[in-house]
Design a protein around this motif. Structure first.
Motif, short mmCIF file in Angstrom:
data_model
loop_
_atom_site.label_atom_id
_atom_site.label_comp_id
_atom_site.label_asym_id
_atom_site.label_seq_id
_atom_site.Cartn_x
_atom_site.Cartn_y
_atom_site.Cartn_z
N ASN A 198 0.68 -1.37 -0.03
CA ASN A 198 -0.13 0.14 -0.05
C ASN A 198 1.00 1.38 0.00
N ARG A 199 2.10 1.05 0.68
CA ARG A 199 2.80 2.30 0.72
C ARG A 199 3.48 2.71 -0.67
N ALA A 202 0.43 4.09 -2.61
CA ALA A 202 0.16 5.70 -2.29
C ALA A 202 0.88 6.65 -3.11
N ALA A 204 0.74 6.36 -6.55
CA ALA A 204 -0.13 6.74 -7.74
C ALA A 204 -1.22 7.85 -7.42
N VAL A 219 -14.38 1.25 -5.58
CA VAL A 219 -13.24 1.76 -5.08
C VAL A 219 -12.28 2.76 -5.79
N ARG B 135 -11.03 1.27 3.46
CA ARG B 135 -9.76 1.19 2.88
C ARG B 135 -9.41 2.20 1.74
N GLU B 136 -10.35 2.66 1.19
CA GLU B 136 -10.19 3.57 0.15
C GLU B 136 -9.99 5.12 0.94
N LEU B 139 -6.40 4.78 2.04
CA LEU B 139 -5.50 5.02 0.83
C LEU B 139 -5.34 6.48 0.60
N MET B 142 -3.10 8.22 2.69
CA MET B 142 -1.73 7.78 2.39
C MET B 142 -1.02 8.32 1.21
N ARG B 143 -1.97 8.56 0.14
CA ARG B 143 -1.56 9.26 -0.89
C ARG B 143 -1.18 10.87 -0.68
N ASP B 168 -0.77 1.95 7.02
CA ASP B 168 -0.33 0.57 6.38
C ASP B 168 -0.77 -0.35 6.97
N LEU B 171 -4.35 -0.94 6.94
CA LEU B 171 -4.83 -1.54 5.84
C LEU B 171 -4.57 -2.76 5.77
#
Lengths: 221, 188
Positions: A198-199, A202, A204, A219, B135-136, B139, B142-143, B168, B171
């Motif tokens: 996931n890191r 992130a 993207a 999602v 989860r979304e 994320l 996190m972005r 994380d 997640l």
């Protein structure tokens, strides 16, 4: 720019992709995530013209590419796509700079020109010092930067990266991601990034999540 | 901190919440040089980038408590036209307390008590849709943090790393929970 419509692909009795549709815009960075066996790598390989889907189509700039002949497809891959694998997949008998020059030589550029362009890319990715070293002498992070240089040297429309940081520690992975995305953005290339981390996802602009060979609904932002 | 502070259960809790964190951080800043409350607040917010900014009231309340316990002292009081400015310094006792705290490990969290876990514990398998949305959201955050890291100060990058790795961990738990629910569903 790059679009997949209703892709399906099976390996034996196992259905890896089940009617997957995705669209990648120019310059966009998209992460493809999902658990093991969800079809991430199969989708990447279908988009990159490495695998042919059983049904559905892959379209690049309005032109259908999944039905091209082998020679045409190979030429298109060499010109329009760059690929970075988890373990670099570099040629161990060649030096770093020769590895990066290889796609240009395949595309019939002169040796001098190819080597000069390769050296410039190594410089951009801050591994110019490694130019004359063999692949076996490089660290994991250096290898991945060489692989990124090789993927970008032809000025591709799309860079496909399959777990590009999978073999690196956190900081090494961060450096490779920053270098790869910086270079891709500078060249206007889109990036399709397969990862289970996931890191890494992130980095993207958005994410496509696969589950059991299909895009998980609801999602995507 | 000293035994004096742990005189009642309420004070004890206050000790953990306020002094165990903010008090020691302020002691650490005072160990570098004597400072005014205003400077301490600024330094705290900069060093603990990503944490909730310290309120002035809390700075002064904490300083008074440190002074009462003998860990800090007033080094100088000055009034030049403006409001009174008090310069605080760490004491020898304060340095010893700081050393003790820096050498003490944080107890690994013994139980799970997040809202995320509580929802799943209550909803069971019906939490599937909630987990996908959570989860979304994780994320997306996190972005943002990853983008902040590109242009952040070293303190911000450290804080963003800390936040990113905790998100994380959540997640990965969400993904495991989803996989378990699916497995149970397949076997049912």
């Amino acid at each position: 720019m790059l679009e997949a419509r209703g892709l399906s692909k099976s390996f034996g009795r196992a259905r890896a992709l089940d009617g997957v549709s995705v669209e990648i815009a120019p310059g966009e960075v998209v992460a493809v995530t999902g658990p093991s066996g969800a079809g991430k790598s199969t989708l990447l390989h279908c988009l990159a013209g490495v695998l042919r889907p059983e049904s559905g189509e892959v379209v690049l700039d309005g032109r259908r590419i999944d039905t091209l002949g082998e020679a045409e497809l190979t030429a298109l891959r060499r010109q329009s796509f760059g690929i970075v694998f988890q373990f670099g997949e570099l040629v161990p008998e060649l030096s770093a700079v020769e590895n990066v020059a290889l796609p240009l030589l395949f595309n019939r550029h002169g040796r001098g020109e190819a080597m000069a362009a390769a050296a410039e890319w190594l410089e951009r990715l801050e591994v110019a010092d490694c130019a004359d070293q063999r692949i076996g002498e490089l660290s994991g992070g250096q290898r991945q930067r060489v692989a990124v240089a090789r993927a970008l040297v032809t000025g591709p429309r799309v860079v496909f990266a399959d777990e590009p940081t999978g073999a690196l520690d956190t900081l090494g992975g961060e450096q490779v991601m920053t270098a790869m995305l910086g270079a891709a953005r500078a060249g206007g290339a889109a990036v399709v990034l397969v990862t289970h981390d996931n890191r890494v996802a992130a980095y993207a602009d958005r994410e496509i999540t696969l589950r059991d060979g299909a895009v998980l609904a609801g999602v995507n932002p | 901190m000293g035994n004096r502070a742990i005189s009642s259960p309420r004070l004890f809790i206050e000790c953990i919440v306020v002094i165990m964190s903010t008090g020691h951080v302020l002691l650490g800043l005072l160990a570098e040089r004597p400072q005014h409350g205003y400077e301490l607040k600024k330094e705290h917010d900069q060093r603990l980038a990503g944490a909730k900014p310290l309120a002035y009231g809390q700075v002064y309340a904490t300083l008074q408590r440190l002074e009462r316990d003998g860990f800090a002292e007033v080094a100088e009081t000055r009034q030049e036209g403006g409001p009174e400015r008090t310069l605080y310094a760490i004491t020898e006792e304060g340095r010893a307390e700081l050393e003790r705290w820096l050498g003490t490990i944080e107890p690994p969290a013994p139980y799970v008590a997040g809202g995320l876990f509580a929802r799943v514990a209550v909803a069971g398998k019906a939490a599937d849709g909630y987990l996908v949305r959570q989860r979304e959201a994780h994320l997306a955050r996190m972005r943002e943090l990853t983008a902040e890291k590109a242009s952040g100060t070293p303190a911000r990058v450290l804080a963003a790393d800390y936040a990113l790795q905790h998100l994380d961990a959540d997640l990965r738990w969400i993904e495991t929970a989803l996989a378990r629910m699916k497995e149970e569903g397949d076997h049912a």
